[in-house]
Scaffold this motif. Structure first.
Motif, PDB file in Angstrom:
ATOM      1  N   VAL A 150       0.861  -1.181   0.000  1.00 38.85           N
ATOM      2  CA  VAL A 150       0.000   0.000   0.000  1.00 38.85           C
ATOM      3  C   VAL A 150       0.899   1.233   0.000  1.00 38.85           C
ATOM      4  O   VAL A 150       1.824   1.326   0.814  1.00 38.85           O
ATOM      5  N   PRO A 151       0.650   2.189  -0.894  1.00 33.48           N
ATOM      6  CA  PRO A 151       1.529   3.355  -0.958  1.00 33.48           C
ATOM      7  C   PRO A 151       1.285   4.336   0.182  1.00 33.48           C
ATOM      8  O   PRO A 151       0.153   4.524   0.632  1.00 33.48           O
ATOM      9  N   ALA A 152       2.359   4.960   0.658  1.00 32.09           N
ATOM     10  CA  ALA A 152       2.232   6.063   1.608  1.00 32.09           C
ATOM     11  C   ALA A 152       1.792   7.319   0.849  1.00 32.09           C
ATOM     12  O   ALA A 152       1.870   7.383  -0.385  1.00 32.09           O
ATOM     13  N   THR A 153       1.312   8.320   1.580  1.00 29.30           N
ATOM     14  CA  THR A 153       0.966   9.610   0.996  1.00 29.30           C
ATOM     15  C   THR A 153       1.669  10.697   1.795  1.00 29.30           C
ATOM     16  O   THR A 153       2.402  10.413   2.745  1.00 29.30           O
ATOM     17  N   ASP A 154       1.408  11.933   1.441  1.00 26.63           N
ATOM     18  CA  ASP A 154       2.014  13.041   2.179  1.00 26.63           C
ATOM     19  C   ASP A 154       1.541  13.081   3.622  1.00 26.63           C
ATOM     20  O   ASP A 154       2.237  13.615   4.498  1.00 26.63           O
ATOM     21  N   THR A 155       0.366  12.520   3.898  1.00 28.81           N
ATOM     22  CA  THR A 155      -0.213  12.624   5.244  1.00 28.81           C
ATOM     23  C   THR A 155      -0.409  11.287   5.951  1.00 28.81           C
ATOM     24  O   THR A 155      -0.787  11.256   7.120  1.00 28.81           O
TER      25      THR A 155
END
Length: 297
Positions: free
Chosen positions: A231-236
């Motif tokens: 699962v990709p991380a995001t800025d938040t």
């Protein structure tokens, strides 16, 4: 002895039940060999869907022939023990380093305890070490009807979280019994939650699009831990991909939780070595719920 082995990679038909010599732990004195290994009289192993990837050749560097089976429950000099092996538990006897085994829980049949090691340790490390679930948090367990997911639901609940779990209608009642406060039918449409969660623990093999949508269910500053599809991380939202670590201390902690009633081992079936090809077919078709234990005969 009888052992479930593969001599080549391929579909479930490559699994054969062979008559082979029992494994040799070396010279044994009072149960321990000179190599620090013990001989286990196997009561049961369990079905882990990831073994279908091994059988199909996803990890072709493993030497063949190979005896299947990672989870083991059995006796060592009459003492009930459980653990996770590199391979070899789908047989009447297996060998393991003594330090990888822990005393089996006393409150459940030894055969059923074979369902605990790999799935339980994976859930423990995802929920306790990586997600670090805290009391009062909202936690989404994606894939609550699976073997790892069922343990993750219970561990998140034991940590004091409000637990939302996804499951099919076939598994919903069981997941509710394991402690989920809400159960969402993942087949009913795109996954959504009533309010953002603090953490997601993904225990399901899902498509890239679904994986990419999971961080959108998490509050800013929250986290996603996956034991399956990355699962990709995001800025938040932070994200981690967890591969289980074979940690007997974690397994011993889980057995204590089983014996004090905080964790239940949910067995959906009890089969024998001869049923392994069928179980592999069911696993690949998504037809297994919870944990299936497999006895030598």
């Amino acid at each position: 002895m009888r052992a479930a082995r593969i001599h080549r990679y391929g579909d479930p038909s490559v699994i054969s039940i062979d008559e082979v010599e029992p494994p040799d732990p070396g010279s044994v004195s009072q149960g321990w060999s000179e190599r620090g290994e013990v001989l286990i009289s196997v009561a049961a192993t369990s079905m882990n869907p990831t073994e279908t990837a091994l059988r199909s050749g996803l990890w072709p560097t493993i030497a063949l022939p190979l005896t299947l089976g990672w989870d083991v429950a059995g006796t060592v000099d009459g003492v009930p023990m459980i653990g996770m092996l590199d391979s070899g538990a789908a047989a009447e006897y297996a060998v393991a380093p003594a330090g990888r085994l822990v005393p089996a829980p006393v409150s459940v049949p030894l055969v059923d305890a074979a369902a605990l090691p790999l799935a339980g340790m994976t859930a423990w490390q995802a929920v306790r070490e990586h997600a670090r679930v805290e009391p009062g948090e909202r936690v989404l367990i994606n894939g609550g009807g699976g073997g790892i997911g069922g343990f993750a639901v219970q561990l998140a609940k034991a940590a004091g979280a409000y637990v939302v779990a996804t499951a099919s209608s076939r598994s919903a009642a069981q997941v509710k019994e394991l402690g989920a406060d809400e159960v969402i039918d993942y087949l009913a449409g795109p996954l959504s939650v009533a309010e953002p969660v603090d953490a997601v623990v993904n225990c399901a093999a899902i498509g890239d699009r679904a994986a990419g949508a999971l961080p959108g269910l998490v509050r800013d500053g929250g986290r996603v831990v996956t034991v399956a599809t990355p699962v990709p991380a995001t800025d938040t939202v932070r994200a981690w991909h967890v591969v289980v670590r074979n940690d007997p201390a974690d397994l011993a902690a889980l057995t204590r939780m089983v014996d004090d009633g905080r964790v239940r081992i949910d067995i959906s079936g009890r089969r024998t070595l001869a049923d392994l090809p069928e179980l592999h077919r069911l696993a690949e078709a998504g037809g297994l719920r919870g944990k299936v234990v497999i006895t030598p005969s």
